[in-house]
Design an enzyme around this catalytic site. Structure first.
Site, mmCIF file in Angstrom:
data_model
loop_
_atom_site.group_PDB
_atom_site.id
_atom_site.type_symbol
_atom_site.label_atom_id
_atom_site.label_comp_id
_atom_site.label_asym_id
_atom_site.label_seq_id
_atom_site.Cartn_x
_atom_site.Cartn_y
_atom_site.Cartn_z
ATOM 1 N N SER A 1 0.825 -1.214 0.000
ATOM 2 C CA SER A 1 0.000 0.000 0.000
ATOM 3 C C SER A 1 0.857 1.260 0.000
ATOM 4 C CB SER A 1 -0.903 0.026 1.234
ATOM 5 O OG SER A 1 -1.661 -1.154 1.323
HETATM 6 N N1 SAH Z 1 -0.405 -5.309 3.961
HETATM 7 C C1 SAH Z 1 0.375 -5.593 2.773
HETATM 8 C C2 SAH Z 1 -0.317 -5.265 1.482
HETATM 9 C C3 SAH Z 1 -1.412 -6.195 1.218
HETATM 10 S S1 SAH Z 1 -1.899 -6.465 -0.455
HETATM 11 C C4 SAH Z 1 1.715 -4.923 2.821
HETATM 12 O O1 SAH Z 1 2.006 -4.185 3.777
HETATM 13 O O2 SAH Z 1 2.523 -5.147 1.911
HETATM 14 C C5 SAH Z 1 -3.231 -7.571 -0.042
HETATM 15 C C6 SAH Z 1 -2.780 -8.961 0.333
HETATM 16 O O3 SAH Z 1 -3.930 -9.655 0.792
HETATM 17 C C7 SAH Z 1 -2.245 -9.755 -0.843
HETATM 18 O O4 SAH Z 1 -0.963 -10.226 -0.555
HETATM 19 C C8 SAH Z 1 -3.251 -10.898 -0.995
HETATM 20 O O5 SAH Z 1 -2.667 -12.118 -1.411
HETATM 21 C C9 SAH Z 1 -3.803 -11.000 0.418
HETATM 22 N N2 SAH Z 1 -5.111 -11.626 0.563
HETATM 23 C C10 SAH Z 1 -6.185 -11.538 -0.254
HETATM 24 N N3 SAH Z 1 -7.205 -12.257 0.242
HETATM 25 C C11 SAH Z 1 -6.778 -12.817 1.403
HETATM 26 C C12 SAH Z 1 -7.379 -13.671 2.386
HETATM 27 N N4 SAH Z 1 -8.635 -14.111 2.280
HETATM 28 N N5 SAH Z 1 -6.636 -14.044 3.463
HETATM 29 C C13 SAH Z 1 -5.350 -13.625 3.590
HETATM 30 N N6 SAH Z 1 -4.730 -12.819 2.696
HETATM 31 C C14 SAH Z 1 -5.437 -12.415 1.612
#
Ligand code: SAH
Length: 220
Positions: free
Chosen positions: A64
């Site tokens: 993000s």
């Molecule tokens: N917080 C992260 C950015 C997240 S991007 C950072 O600091 O880099 C969103 C992430 O959520 C992705 O890696 C994706 O694979 C994950 N995601 C999507 N659906 C999910 C779920 N149901 N459970 C766990 N992770 C999930």
């Protein structure tokens, strides 16, 4: 900005992108000044690590924008003694910010490649208070519940009920809720069994995919 150290860029990022936009929580500002964001992005994006935007981290996922990390963390209203659940570990950067502030962080990622990489980096950087788990976090993570704060860093179609259930009394959940392409950052506060919901700001996140999120085929 060329030639400046990562630390100089990071301090500048906090002033221009975070403080200037009204985030004043000293714990959030201190964490954002400390965590080496450039180590959480792929090598080819390191020079852009402190820019005012999200960046690709592989597998169609993103780290993000710094402002959004700060804004969501501030919305959790952490004092320092909390147990926090994060859904969507991604690069591990948000988990590191939380780990600087809170007592304990549990972070769940559905993609094993990302989970492994993030867990290794967090360990190398000495974040012993982070537990990184692989799995579908759309139903939360019951083994460590209840949580004082829950943050979802992927966009959900609706407020995931299990995450509200796993909140401790007085707990806060921050989650982007909306379509697969645009969401509203939403805060849910639980008090004496009652739930208060506030809309904070517009945002754009990759979709939360899972049993209580979107189907696998939502965006591709
Ligand atoms: N917080 C992260 C950015 C997240 S991007 C950072 O600091 O880099 C969103 C992430 O959520 C992705 O890696 C994706 O694979 C994950 N995601 C999507 N659906 C999910 C779920 N149901 N459970 C766990 N992770 C999930």
């Amino acid at each position: 900005m060329r030639g400046l150290s990562h630390e100089a860029r990071r301090l500048d990022m906090v002033e221009r992108q975070i403080r200037a936009r009204g985030i004043s929580d000293p714990l959030v500002l201190a964490a954002m000044r400390k965590v080496p964001r450039h180590l959480f992005v792929p090598e080819e994006y390191q020079a852009a690590a402190y820019d005012d935007r999200p960046l690709p981290i592989g597998g169609g996922q993103t780290i993000s924008q710094p402002y959004m990390v700060a804004s969501m963390t501030a919305a959790l209203g952490l004092a320092g003694d909390e147990k926090v659940l994060e859904i969507g570990t991604g690069s591990g950067y948000q988990a590191a910010i939380l780990a600087e502030i809170a007592e304990k962080v549990v972070t769940v990622e559905r993609r094993q490649d990302l989970q492994k990489r993030a867990a290794r980096l967090l360990r190398e950087l000495g974040y012993a208070n982070v537990e990184a788990v692989t799995g579908d976090g759309s139903g939360g993570y019951a083994p460590r519940a209840p949580y004082d704060a829950v943050i979802v860093t992927a966009g959900a179609p609706r407020i995931p009920e299990a995450l509200v259930e796993q909140l401790a009394d007085g707990g806060r959940l921050v989650v982007p809720v909306g379509s697969a392409f645009h969401q509203t950052l939403t805060r849910v506060t639980k008090r004496a069994g009652r739930v208060e919901t506030e809309n904070l700001e517009g945002c754009v996140f990759v979709p939360l995919i899972g049993e209580h999120g979107w189907g696998e085929d939502v965006s591709n």
